[in-house]
Design a protein around this motif. Structure first.
Motif, PDB file in Angstrom:
ATOM      1  N   MET A 142       6.575  16.312   7.885  1.00 43.02           N
ATOM      2  CA  MET A 142       5.712  17.011   8.820  1.00 43.02           C
ATOM      3  C   MET A 142       4.872  15.977   9.184  1.00 43.02           C
ATOM      4  SD  MET A 142       4.255  19.788   9.844  1.00 43.02           S
ATOM      5  CE  MET A 142       5.113  21.233   8.819  1.00 43.02           C
ATOM      6  N   PHE A 143       4.499  16.123  10.603  1.00 42.62           N
ATOM      7  CA  PHE A 143       3.813  15.020  11.497  1.00 42.62           C
ATOM      8  C   PHE A 143       2.716  15.606  11.884  1.00 42.62           C
ATOM      9  CE2 PHE A 143       7.860  13.080  11.916  1.00 42.62           C
ATOM     10  CZ  PHE A 143       7.785  11.682  11.547  1.00 42.62           C
ATOM     11  N   ASP A 144       1.592  15.317  11.772  1.00 44.86           N
ATOM     12  CA  ASP A 144       0.441  15.615  12.509  1.00 44.86           C
ATOM     13  C   ASP A 144       0.287  15.127  13.784  1.00 44.86           C
ATOM     14  OD1 ASP A 144      -0.570  16.968  10.248  1.00 44.86           O
ATOM     15  OD2 ASP A 144      -1.916  15.577   9.791  1.00 44.86           O
ATOM     16  N   ALA A 145      -0.050  15.889  14.802  1.00 37.86           N
ATOM     17  CA  ALA A 145      -0.108  15.416  16.341  1.00 37.86           C
ATOM     18  C   ALA A 145      -1.182  16.469  17.054  1.00 37.86           C
ATOM     19  CB  ALA A 145       1.236  15.671  16.789  1.00 37.86           C
ATOM     20  N   SER A 146      -1.957  15.773  18.083  1.00 34.86           N
ATOM     21  CA  SER A 146      -2.620  16.564  18.933  1.00 34.86           C
ATOM     22  C   SER A 146      -1.995  16.959  20.130  1.00 34.86           C
ATOM     23  CB  SER A 146      -3.871  15.752  19.604  1.00 34.86           C
ATOM     24  OG  SER A 146      -3.179  14.643  20.301  1.00 34.86           O
ATOM     25  N   ASP A 147      -0.701  16.520  20.232  1.00 40.32           N
ATOM     26  CA  ASP A 147       0.288  17.286  21.300  1.00 40.32           C
ATOM     27  C   ASP A 147       1.520  17.531  20.646  1.00 40.32           C
ATOM     28  OD1 ASP A 147       2.016  17.768  23.318  1.00 40.32           O
ATOM     29  OD2 ASP A 147       1.470  16.288  24.690  1.00 40.32           O
ATOM     30  N   VAL A 148       1.618  18.638  20.007  1.00 40.67           N
ATOM     31  CA  VAL A 148       2.558  19.421  19.287  1.00 40.67           C
ATOM     32  C   VAL A 148       4.036  19.222  20.145  1.00 40.67           C
ATOM     33  CG1 VAL A 148       3.590  21.038  17.991  1.00 40.67           C
ATOM     34  CG2 VAL A 148       1.212  20.775  17.906  1.00 40.67           C
ATOM     35  N   VAL A 149       3.995  19.547  21.409  1.00 39.53           N
ATOM     36  CA  VAL A 149       4.964  19.489  22.256  1.00 39.53           C
ATOM     37  C   VAL A 149       5.749  18.232  22.533  1.00 39.53           C
ATOM     38  CG1 VAL A 149       5.925  20.198  24.659  1.00 39.53           C
ATOM     39  CG2 VAL A 149       4.318  21.659  23.497  1.00 39.53           C
ATOM     40  N   ALA A 150       4.873  17.073  22.920  1.00 40.93           N
ATOM     41  CA  ALA A 150       5.288  15.744  23.099  1.00 40.93           C
ATOM     42  C   ALA A 150       5.954  15.337  21.769  1.00 40.93           C
ATOM     43  CB  ALA A 150       4.279  14.977  23.604  1.00 40.93           C
ATOM     44  N   GLU A 151       5.267  15.467  20.517  1.00 36.59           N
ATOM     45  CA  GLU A 151       5.698  14.947  19.328  1.00 36.59           C
ATOM     46  C   GLU A 151       7.221  15.785  18.868  1.00 36.59           C
ATOM     47  OE1 GLU A 151       5.136  12.373  15.712  1.00 36.59           O
ATOM     48  OE2 GLU A 151       4.538  12.595  17.940  1.00 36.59           O
ATOM     49  N   SER A 152       7.047  17.127  18.858  1.00 36.26           N
ATOM     50  CA  SER A 152       8.652  17.524  18.611  1.00 36.26           C
ATOM     51  C   SER A 152       9.626  17.316  19.448  1.00 36.26           C
ATOM     52  CB  SER A 152       8.210  19.028  18.177  1.00 36.26           C
ATOM     53  OG  SER A 152       7.693  19.716  19.608  1.00 36.26           O
ATOM     54  N   ARG A 153       9.163  17.272  20.786  1.00 34.54           N
ATOM     55  CA  ARG A 153      10.269  17.043  21.660  1.00 34.54           C
ATOM     56  C   ARG A 153      10.842  15.347  21.556  1.00 34.54           C
ATOM     57  NH1 ARG A 153      13.210  20.001  23.317  1.00 34.54           N
ATOM     58  NH2 ARG A 153      14.887  18.424  22.508  1.00 34.54           N
ATOM     59  N   PHE A 154       9.975  14.417  21.291  1.00 34.04           N
ATOM     60  CA  PHE A 154      10.371  13.347  21.022  1.00 34.04           C
ATOM     61  C   PHE A 154      11.375  13.025  19.730  1.00 34.04           C
ATOM     62  CE2 PHE A 154      10.001   9.493  18.264  1.00 34.04           C
ATOM     63  CZ  PHE A 154      10.112   8.472  19.248  1.00 34.04           C
ATOM     64  N   TRP A 155      10.902  13.769  18.657  1.00 37.84           N
ATOM     65  CA  TRP A 155      11.875  13.617  17.601  1.00 37.84           C
ATOM     66  C   TRP A 155      13.222  14.398  17.650  1.00 37.84           C
ATOM     67  CZ3 TRP A 155      11.566  10.043  14.331  1.00 37.84           C
ATOM     68  CH2 TRP A 155      10.424   9.453  13.994  1.00 37.84           C
ATOM     69  N   ALA A 156      13.130  15.573  18.469  1.00 36.32           N
ATOM     70  CA  ALA A 156      14.311  16.362  18.857  1.00 36.32           C
ATOM     71  C   ALA A 156      15.088  15.471  19.778  1.00 36.32           C
ATOM     72  CB  ALA A 156      14.137  17.674  19.753  1.00 36.32           C
ATOM     73  N   ASP A 157      14.543  14.804  20.685  1.00 33.93           N
ATOM     74  CA  ASP A 157      15.582  13.975  21.637  1.00 33.93           C
ATOM     75  C   ASP A 157      16.134  12.819  20.975  1.00 33.93           C
ATOM     76  OD1 ASP A 157      14.991  15.392  23.811  1.00 33.93           O
ATOM     77  OD2 ASP A 157      13.450  13.971  24.760  1.00 33.93           O
ATOM     78  N   LEU A 158      15.547  12.227  19.880  1.00 34.83           N
ATOM     79  CA  LEU A 158      15.649  11.166  19.153  1.00 34.83           C
ATOM     80  C   LEU A 158      16.954  11.518  18.111  1.00 34.83           C
ATOM     81  CD1 LEU A 158      15.036   7.971  19.269  1.00 34.83           C
ATOM     82  CD2 LEU A 158      13.602   8.501  17.490  1.00 34.83           C
ATOM     83  N   LEU A 159      16.725  12.525  17.590  1.00 35.19           N
ATOM     84  CA  LEU A 159      17.462  13.205  16.608  1.00 35.19           C
ATOM     85  C   LEU A 159      18.779  14.009  16.920  1.00 35.19           C
ATOM     86  CD1 LEU A 159      15.023  13.821  13.701  1.00 35.19           C
ATOM     87  CD2 LEU A 159      16.516  11.653  14.003  1.00 35.19           C
ATOM     88  N   ASP A 160      18.861  14.172  18.351  1.00 34.55           N
ATOM     89  CA  ASP A 160      19.854  14.954  19.012  1.00 34.55           C
ATOM     90  C   ASP A 160      19.649  16.325  18.424  1.00 34.55           C
ATOM     91  OD1 ASP A 160      21.716  15.615  20.803  1.00 34.55           O
ATOM     92  OD2 ASP A 160      23.332  15.184  19.582  1.00 34.55           O
ATOM     93  N   GLY A 161      18.432  16.886  18.401  1.00 34.64           N
ATOM     94  CA  GLY A 161      18.276  18.126  17.830  1.00 34.64           C
ATOM     95  C   GLY A 161      17.767  19.004  18.629  1.00 34.64           C
ATOM     96  N   ASP A 162      17.217  20.183  18.105  1.00 35.75           N
ATOM     97  CA  ASP A 162      16.414  21.243  18.933  1.00 35.75           C
ATOM     98  C   ASP A 162      14.978  21.736  18.287  1.00 35.75           C
ATOM     99  OD1 ASP A 162      18.805  22.008  20.616  1.00 35.75           O
ATOM    100  OD2 ASP A 162      19.605  22.779  18.631  1.00 35.75           O
TER     101      ASP A 162
END
Length: 120
Positions: A1-21
């Motif tokens: 679990m990552f804390d982030a002030s911008d949930v959209v940017a953080e989750s999109r980053f990891w989804a892009d990097l891990l080829d996920g959704d």
């Protein structure tokens, strides 16, 4: 679990990097996202409006998490990290070296490493 002030940017980053959704549960009001890879949850991101990014390697604000991602092609991995919105923190080793690592930060500032080859 990552804390982030911008949930959209953080989750999109990891989804892009891990080829996920990115999956946003209806109950979360957008305050919590899950990144799924091959249908399985692998990373969570939760809204932390007062999140203060780590300042690694400066210890003023300690890192809250540290991941190592092992890759076969460090050049391609670095390009993907930067394209997805990460930033280079430490170019410890030459990308052409048979083994090594480089440290990056995700959009919320969490440090992580990309490693390759046999680590001593």
């Amino acid at each position: 679990m990552f804390d982030a002030s911008d949930v959209v940017a953080e989750s999109r980053f990891w989804a892009d990097l891990l080829d996920g959704d990115v999956v946003v549960p209806s109950w979360s009001d957008g305050r919590w996202h899950s990144v799924h890879v091959d249908g399985e949850p692998v990373v969570g991101v939760q809204l932390a409006p007062d999140h203060v990014p780590p300042t690694w390697p400066d210890p003023v604000v300690q890192q809250q998490v540290h991941l190592d991602l092992e890759v076969d092609d460090p050049r391609a991995a670095e390009a993907e990290v930067l394209r997805a919105g990460g930033r280079l923190l430490l170019a410890a080793d030459d990308l052409a070296a048979p083994a090594g690592f480089r440290a990056y930060a995700d959009p919320a500032g969490h440090p992580f490493c990309v490693t390759w080859g046999e680590q001593a």
